[in-house]
Design a protein around this motif. Structure first.
Motif, mmCIF file in Angstrom:
data_model
loop_
_atom_site.group_PDB
_atom_site.id
_atom_site.type_symbol
_atom_site.label_atom_id
_atom_site.label_comp_id
_atom_site.label_asym_id
_atom_site.label_seq_id
_atom_site.Cartn_x
_atom_site.Cartn_y
_atom_site.Cartn_z
ATOM 1 N N LEU A 213 0.857 -1.126 -0.087
ATOM 2 C CA LEU A 213 0.061 0.140 0.027
ATOM 3 C C LEU A 213 0.782 1.313 0.041
ATOM 4 C CD1 LEU A 213 -2.785 -0.899 2.466
ATOM 5 C CD2 LEU A 213 -2.747 -1.300 -0.063
ATOM 6 N N THR A 214 0.553 2.149 -0.928
ATOM 7 C CA THR A 214 1.033 3.632 -1.044
ATOM 8 C C THR A 214 0.408 4.518 -0.007
ATOM 9 O OG1 THR A 214 1.915 3.118 -3.005
ATOM 10 C CG2 THR A 214 1.900 5.445 -2.300
ATOM 11 N N PRO A 215 0.834 5.247 0.874
ATOM 12 C CA PRO A 215 0.380 6.215 1.722
ATOM 13 C C PRO A 215 -0.497 7.278 0.997
ATOM 14 C CG PRO A 215 2.348 5.889 2.758
ATOM 15 C CD PRO A 215 2.228 5.216 1.451
ATOM 16 N N THR A 216 -1.677 7.536 1.364
ATOM 17 C CA THR A 216 -2.440 8.828 0.510
ATOM 18 C C THR A 216 -1.889 10.201 0.793
ATOM 19 O OG1 THR A 216 -4.322 7.163 0.185
ATOM 20 C CG2 THR A 216 -4.722 9.589 -0.160
ATOM 21 N N SER A 217 -1.630 11.117 -0.040
ATOM 22 C CA SER A 217 -1.353 12.090 0.092
ATOM 23 C C SER A 217 -2.549 13.095 0.740
ATOM 24 C CB SER A 217 -0.515 12.844 -0.904
ATOM 25 O OG SER A 217 -0.134 14.272 -0.665
ATOM 26 N N PRO A 218 -2.387 13.936 1.661
ATOM 27 C CA PRO A 218 -3.678 14.912 1.812
ATOM 28 C C PRO A 218 -3.694 15.911 0.929
ATOM 29 C CG PRO A 218 -1.670 15.406 3.314
ATOM 30 C CD PRO A 218 -1.346 14.220 2.491
ATOM 31 N N VAL A 219 -2.917 16.293 0.150
ATOM 32 C CA VAL A 219 -2.752 17.179 -0.983
ATOM 33 C C VAL A 219 -3.206 16.533 -2.238
ATOM 34 C CG1 VAL A 219 -1.835 19.236 -2.356
ATOM 35 C CG2 VAL A 219 -1.203 18.809 0.116
ATOM 36 N N GLN A 220 -4.384 16.808 -2.829
ATOM 37 C CA GLN A 220 -4.811 15.930 -4.117
ATOM 38 C C GLN A 220 -4.501 16.843 -5.397
ATOM 39 O OE1 GLN A 220 -5.945 12.944 -4.037
ATOM 40 N NE2 GLN A 220 -5.581 12.963 -1.634
ATOM 41 N N SER A 221 -4.631 18.274 -5.104
ATOM 42 C CA SER A 221 -4.429 19.027 -6.339
ATOM 43 C C SER A 221 -4.151 20.439 -5.785
ATOM 44 C CB SER A 221 -5.737 19.021 -7.292
ATOM 45 O OG SER A 221 -6.935 19.721 -6.395
ATOM 46 N N VAL A 222 -3.666 21.386 -6.579
ATOM 47 C CA VAL A 222 -3.297 22.632 -6.375
ATOM 48 C C VAL A 222 -3.888 23.552 -7.345
ATOM 49 C CG1 VAL A 222 -1.402 24.328 -5.970
ATOM 50 C CG2 VAL A 222 -0.932 21.916 -5.332
ATOM 51 N N ALA A 223 -4.713 24.347 -7.150
ATOM 52 C CA ALA A 223 -5.380 25.342 -8.013
ATOM 53 C C ALA A 223 -6.033 24.802 -8.906
ATOM 54 C CB ALA A 223 -4.230 26.511 -8.596
ATOM 55 N N GLY A 224 -6.541 23.526 -8.880
ATOM 56 C CA GLY A 224 -7.265 22.547 -9.813
ATOM 57 C C GLY A 224 -6.467 21.633 -10.695
ATOM 58 N N ARG A 225 -4.875 21.724 -10.379
ATOM 59 C CA ARG A 225 -4.203 21.031 -11.187
ATOM 60 C C ARG A 225 -3.387 19.893 -10.405
ATOM 61 N NH1 ARG A 225 -1.844 23.911 -15.580
ATOM 62 N NH2 ARG A 225 -2.534 26.202 -15.919
ATOM 63 N N THR A 226 -3.176 18.804 -11.140
ATOM 64 C CA THR A 226 -2.600 17.707 -10.514
ATOM 65 C C THR A 226 -1.216 17.147 -11.210
ATOM 66 O OG1 THR A 226 -3.835 16.278 -12.034
ATOM 67 C CG2 THR A 226 -4.805 16.487 -9.769
ATOM 68 N N GLY A 227 -0.557 16.331 -10.684
ATOM 69 C CA GLY A 227 0.670 16.014 -11.265
ATOM 70 C C GLY A 227 1.687 17.152 -11.037
ATOM 71 N N VAL A 228 2.836 17.241 -11.937
ATOM 72 C CA VAL A 228 3.825 18.107 -11.933
ATOM 73 C C VAL A 228 3.011 19.504 -12.073
ATOM 74 C CG1 VAL A 228 5.942 19.230 -12.442
ATOM 75 C CG2 VAL A 228 5.568 16.652 -12.287
ATOM 76 N N VAL A 229 2.819 20.472 -10.887
ATOM 77 C CA VAL A 229 2.265 21.740 -10.903
ATOM 78 C C VAL A 229 3.040 22.748 -11.162
ATOM 79 C CG1 VAL A 229 0.517 23.274 -9.913
ATOM 80 C CG2 VAL A 229 0.379 20.899 -9.771
ATOM 81 N N THR A 230 2.722 23.874 -12.129
ATOM 82 C CA THR A 230 3.489 25.201 -12.611
ATOM 83 C C THR A 230 2.448 26.274 -12.455
ATOM 84 O OG1 THR A 230 5.274 24.121 -13.620
ATOM 85 C CG2 THR A 230 5.048 26.571 -13.729
ATOM 86 N N LEU A 231 2.162 27.133 -11.469
ATOM 87 C CA LEU A 231 1.198 27.942 -11.292
ATOM 88 C C LEU A 231 1.572 29.219 -12.180
ATOM 89 C CD1 LEU A 231 0.191 27.558 -7.463
ATOM 90 C CD2 LEU A 231 -0.829 26.760 -9.553
#
Length: 296
Positions: A213-231
């Motif tokens: 099992l891989t621990p679930t990260s509490p942060v699912q997305s940033v400003a609606g973006r997932t993966g490698v995020v560049t704001l």
């Protein structure tokens, strides 16, 4: 019949006559004569006078040694001689040996190399360089020396079995079940982005694999973006704001004077930045220290 012994010196001997069997002794030369049957004078000890004055033997003699050693030389008495002694072979072959046998005369009569049977049983107390391990018994108990079994391994009581984990990257479940691996090995499945560990022997059986099992990260997305995020500024509601440095804000000609009030058309779609002069004119700032690092 009485035996008459005539005696005298050699100078007078020639003048006398000896009857048969009559002895005569010469006092000055030591010679001894007997009268012969024909009236001749027979010398009994003719070699006596010659031996006292001879330089060597008339007939040389051979002196020889035999037995455990042999040798010989010719001797005529004219000079000293030496005999070269040759020892008889004892029966042992020439060489270097660690074990020999001698006879009563001290001669080596047999020789051989020492064997294990020639060494008597020795106690450890008589061996000085055996080390401390030599006095220990073998076994698995405390204070004993463990030994390898027939398989070349230590007893599990001494060293439990250790699993060395290998990692295999596979693209499918079929490839995972076809692996040749041991308990503790890990398969990384790229098709499902998951990892599995073999918990029981038998990698061809799916039930023997346990998903990690891989621990679930509490942060699912940033400003609606997932993966490698560049704001960007638009991602946080600042799409109409121009990024300006403090130096630009104080010197730009476009940001001087008093801004006009926004119109209804631009009130909701634009943002204006007040200049320093405008802020001062409104009484918001009274001293240069009110602006961090700024001047007027």
């Amino acid at each position: 019949m009485a035996l008459r012994l005539r005696r005298g010196n050699a100078a007078n001997f020639s003048a006398i006559t000896l009857v048969s069997g009559e002895p005569a002794f010469l006092l000055d030369t030591g010679k001894f004569y007997i009268g012969g049957p024909a009236g001749e004078k027979i010398l009994i000890n003719p070699d006596q006078a010659a031996a006292e004055s001879a330089a060597k033997l008339t007939t040389p003699r051979t002196i020889a040694l035999n037995g455990d050693g042999t040798g010989s030389t010719s001797f005529d008495g004219s000079a000293n001689v030496a005999i070269t002694l040759v020892l008889a072979n004892s029966g042992a072959t020439a060489g270097m040996y660690t074990k020999v046998q001698v006879d009563a005369k001290g001669r080596v009569i047999s020789a051989s190399q020492i064997t294990a049977a020639d060494i008597p049983n020795l106690t450890l107390a008589k061996i000085t360089d055996a080390g401390t391990a030599a006095s220990k018994n073998t076994g698995t108990a405390a204070g004993q020396i463990p030994i390898l079994d027939s398989g070349g391994k230590l007893d599990a009581a001494v060293l439990p079995a250790i699993a060395i984990t290998d990692t295999f990257v596979v693209a499918t479940q079929v490839a995972m079940l076809a692996l040749t691996c041991e308990v503790g090995d890990v398969a990384v499945r790229t098709d499902v982005q998951k990892s599995f560990i073999l918990k029981t022997a038998g990698p061809s059986t799916l039930a023997n694999w346990q998903e990690l099992l891989t621990p679930t990260s509490p942060v699912q997305s940033v400003a609606g973006r997932t993966g490698v995020v560049t704001l960007t500024s638009a991602d946080v509601g600042l799409g109409n704001v121009t990024n300006e440095s403090k130096a630009t804000m104080l010197t730009s000609a476009a940001l001087t004077g008093v801004p006009t009030a926004p119109t209804a058309a631009t009130a909701t779609n634009s943002t204006q930045i007040a200049t320093t002069a405008y802020v001062k004119s409104q009484g918001y700032l009274t001293a240069s220290s009110d602006i961090d690092g700024g001047t007027f």
